[in-house]
Design a protein around this motif. Structure first.
Motif, PDB file in Angstrom:
ATOM      1  N   GLY A 288       9.423   8.481   9.205  1.00  0.00           N
ATOM      2  CA  GLY A 288       8.365   8.162  10.155  1.00  0.00           C
ATOM      3  C   GLY A 288       6.964   8.367   9.632  1.00  0.00           C
ATOM      4  O   GLY A 288       5.997   8.245  10.399  1.00  0.00           O
ATOM      5  N   VAL A 289       6.812   8.678   8.343  1.00  0.00           N
ATOM      6  CA  VAL A 289       5.496   8.899   7.758  1.00  0.00           C
ATOM      7  C   VAL A 289       5.244   7.851   6.682  1.00  0.00           C
ATOM      8  O   VAL A 289       6.069   7.669   5.780  1.00  0.00           O
ATOM      9  N   ALA A 290       4.107   7.169   6.781  1.00  0.00           N
ATOM     10  CA  ALA A 290       3.711   6.194   5.765  1.00  0.00           C
ATOM     11  C   ALA A 290       2.750   6.862   4.788  1.00  0.00           C
ATOM     12  O   ALA A 290       1.759   7.467   5.198  1.00  0.00           O
ATOM     13  N   TYR A 291       3.066   6.784   3.498  1.00  0.00           N
ATOM     14  CA  TYR A 291       2.213   7.296   2.436  1.00  0.00           C
ATOM     15  C   TYR A 291       1.577   6.093   1.746  1.00  0.00           C
ATOM     16  O   TYR A 291       2.290   5.206   1.282  1.00  0.00           O
ATOM     17  N   PHE A 292       0.260   6.051   1.680  1.00  0.00           N
ATOM     18  CA  PHE A 292      -0.368   4.931   0.982  1.00  0.00           C
ATOM     19  C   PHE A 292      -1.560   5.411   0.170  1.00  0.00           C
ATOM     20  O   PHE A 292      -2.184   6.434   0.475  1.00  0.00           O
ATOM     21  N   ALA A 293      -1.848   4.663  -0.895  1.00  0.00           N
ATOM     22  CA  ALA A 293      -2.865   5.067  -1.856  1.00  0.00           C
ATOM     23  C   ALA A 293      -4.063   4.136  -1.805  1.00  0.00           C
ATOM     24  O   ALA A 293      -3.951   2.963  -1.448  1.00  0.00           O
ATOM     25  N   THR A 294      -5.210   4.677  -2.186  1.00  0.00           N
ATOM     26  CA  THR A 294      -6.425   3.879  -2.352  1.00  0.00           C
ATOM     27  C   THR A 294      -6.982   4.166  -3.737  1.00  0.00           C
ATOM     28  O   THR A 294      -7.143   5.320  -4.129  1.00  0.00           O
ATOM     29  N   LYS A 295      -7.291   3.102  -4.490  1.00  0.00           N
ATOM     30  CA  LYS A 295      -7.599   3.260  -5.907  1.00  0.00           C
ATOM     31  C   LYS A 295      -9.056   3.555  -6.217  1.00  0.00           C
ATOM     32  O   LYS A 295      -9.363   4.126  -7.261  1.00  0.00           O
ATOM     33  N   PHE A 296      -9.978   3.157  -5.345  1.00  0.00           N
ATOM     34  CA  PHE A 296     -11.383   3.345  -5.669  1.00  0.00           C
ATOM     35  C   PHE A 296     -11.885   4.744  -5.338  1.00  0.00           C
ATOM     36  O   PHE A 296     -12.952   5.151  -5.804  1.00  0.00           O
ATOM     37  N   ASP A 297     -11.142   5.493  -4.530  1.00  0.00           N
ATOM     38  CA  ASP A 297     -11.506   6.886  -4.279  1.00  0.00           C
ATOM     39  C   ASP A 297     -10.353   7.834  -4.599  1.00  0.00           C
ATOM     40  O   ASP A 297     -10.412   9.018  -4.290  1.00  0.00           O
ATOM     41  N   ASN A 298      -9.277   7.305  -5.199  1.00  0.00           N
ATOM     42  CA  ASN A 298      -8.184   8.132  -5.729  1.00  0.00           C
ATOM     43  C   ASN A 298      -7.565   9.060  -4.681  1.00  0.00           C
ATOM     44  O   ASN A 298      -7.376  10.253  -4.913  1.00  0.00           O
ATOM     45  N   ARG A 299      -7.218   8.472  -3.543  1.00  0.00           N
ATOM     46  CA  ARG A 299      -6.619   9.273  -2.480  1.00  0.00           C
ATOM     47  C   ARG A 299      -5.213   8.767  -2.132  1.00  0.00           C
ATOM     48  O   ARG A 299      -4.908   7.591  -2.307  1.00  0.00           O
ATOM     49  N   ILE A 300      -4.403   9.682  -1.635  1.00  0.00           N
ATOM     50  CA  ILE A 300      -3.156   9.323  -0.975  1.00  0.00           C
ATOM     51  C   ILE A 300      -3.252   9.809   0.458  1.00  0.00           C
ATOM     52  O   ILE A 300      -3.479  10.998   0.718  1.00  0.00           O
ATOM     53  N   TYR A 301      -3.110   8.873   1.374  1.00  0.00           N
ATOM     54  CA  TYR A 301      -3.148   9.178   2.800  1.00  0.00           C
ATOM     55  C   TYR A 301      -1.734   9.248   3.356  1.00  0.00           C
ATOM     56  O   TYR A 301      -0.806   8.623   2.832  1.00  0.00           O
ATOM     57  N   THR A 302      -1.594   9.998   4.437  1.00  0.00           N
ATOM     58  CA  THR A 302      -0.359   9.929   5.212  1.00  0.00           C
ATOM     59  C   THR A 302      -0.708   9.519   6.638  1.00  0.00           C
ATOM     60  O   THR A 302      -1.631  10.068   7.246  1.00  0.00           O
TER      61      THR A 302
END
Length: 362
Positions: A288-302
């Motif tokens: 039930g948790v989506a993990y996704f990344a963003t490359k321009f600020d080097n983050r992984i969100y949940t």
């Protein structure tokens, strides 16, 4: 030579035996010196859990393919751009990118790979293996598309190939790993710069990232799940992004995108109150948790689908980009491609591996 046998896609069944994990899932083996389970915002249940990858032993010096593996494992080159795949006459396409593995009824597997080429020369191809890991066939499962970057596996056994069209007209394509069915363009899932997609069979929705400096975070609710030809496309609005970036969390609500086909305006521009993310990359969903990344600020969100909250799981100070992917049947590894070093975090979501090269245990 064995050919495509089924007119239905491969089932999305996790591999659980240790033998299968060792045989199919060792790309990235030994990448971890240790690691904790990924968790949702404020989740402490994973504390103390460790990856099993270090138990495979230390890495040896690079082999002839430049790959460092533990003792007892070897690698072999499976395919090279513009050259025929072994035991087949199929020439492997250029710019391989997003990939996934699907099991077959004969205990073999199919490895599907995108081709990130422009001007209609992209698409996706597949290599089929028998239970011993020998190549049986190679063939195209999607053609005539543009800049196919990442994608994701569907709950009903398809490869969802994402078209990363920076003109904002990219689509998701439903591809049969066996090649028996024609690929289907899923326009209802929106036309934008698609990066990756994660299917949530429990919530009966799909979540998508957009590779733009002001990209959206989307979800698609099919009218008749798992059929993805019709449904509702929404874009996320985060209540307090400052709190999220300060280490806290925030609630998220979803806004219906007025024109998913982006007839007159990019989907991310149609609702100015939606939240922008700095270059959406890979996404994976488990428990039930989506993990996704963003490359321009080097983050992984949940993003927790259970309570509609968002937080930052990981933030790399170094530049270089972040991706989220499954590397073995029991581990989720995020790879931070930093300028000087990488960090790796693991999780055990009981998913299948995605192989770039095959590694065989003895």
């Amino acid at each position: 030579m064995s050919r495509r046998r089924s007119t239905t896609p491969m089932p999305f069944d996790p591999w659980t035996s240790r033998r299968q994990v060792l045989r199919h899932g060792l790309f990235g083996a030994g990448l971890l010196a240790g690691g904790s389970l990924l968790a949702a915002c404020g989740d402490t249940q994973a504390a103390g859990a460790q990856s099993n990858i270090p138990n495979l032993g230390p890495l040896r010096e690079p082999d002839a393919n430049g790959i460092r593996l533990p003792k007892g494992f070897t690698s072999r080159l499976v395919a090279r751009t513009s050259e025929p795949v072994a035991n087949t006459g199929y020439r492997w396409p250029g710019a391989p990118d997003g990939a996934a593995v699907f099991s077959t009824p004969d205990d073999g597997w199919i490895h599907v790979v995108n081709s990130e080429i422009i001007n209609g020369a992209g698409g996706a191809s597949a290599i089929r293996y028998d239970r011993a890991g020998e190549t049986l066939d190679a063939y195209r499962i999607l053609g005539g598309t543009h800049f196919n970057c990442a994608g994701g596996k569907s709950s009903d056994g398809y490869w969802l190939s994402c078209e990363e069209d920076f003109g904002g007209r990219g689509a998701v394509f439903q591809c049969d790993p066996t090649g028996a069915q024609e690929a289907l363009r899923l326009a209802a899932m929106g036309l934008f710069t698609h990066e990756a997609v994660a299917d949530d069979p429990v919530g009966r929705r799909l979540y998508m990232t957009e590779d733009q400096p002001d990209g959206g975070f989307y979800r698609f609710t099919p009218r008749n799940y798992p059929n993805r030809e019709e449904g509702t496309l929404e874009i996320a609005r985060v209540a307090d992004m400052d709190a999220v970036h300060a280490g806290g969390k925030s609630t998220v609500d979803w806004l219906v995108v007025p024109d998913p086909l982006a007839t007159d305006e990019f989907t991310r521009k149609q609702l100015p109150e939606s939240t922008s993310f700095l270059g959406g990359e890979g996404i994976w969903l488990g428990d039930g948790v989506a993990y996704f990344a963003t490359k321009f600020d080097n983050r992984i969100y949940t993003y927790d689908t259970n309570d509609d909250t968002l937080c930052v799981l990981y933030h790399a100070e170094r530049d270089g980009g972040v991706r989220v992917t499954v590397r073995t049947a029991t581990e989720l590894i995020e790879m931070v491609r930093a300028a000087e070093a990488s960090r790796h975090v693991s999780v055990r979501p009981r998913m299948q591996p995605s192989l770039a090269r095959q590694h065989r245990g003895h």
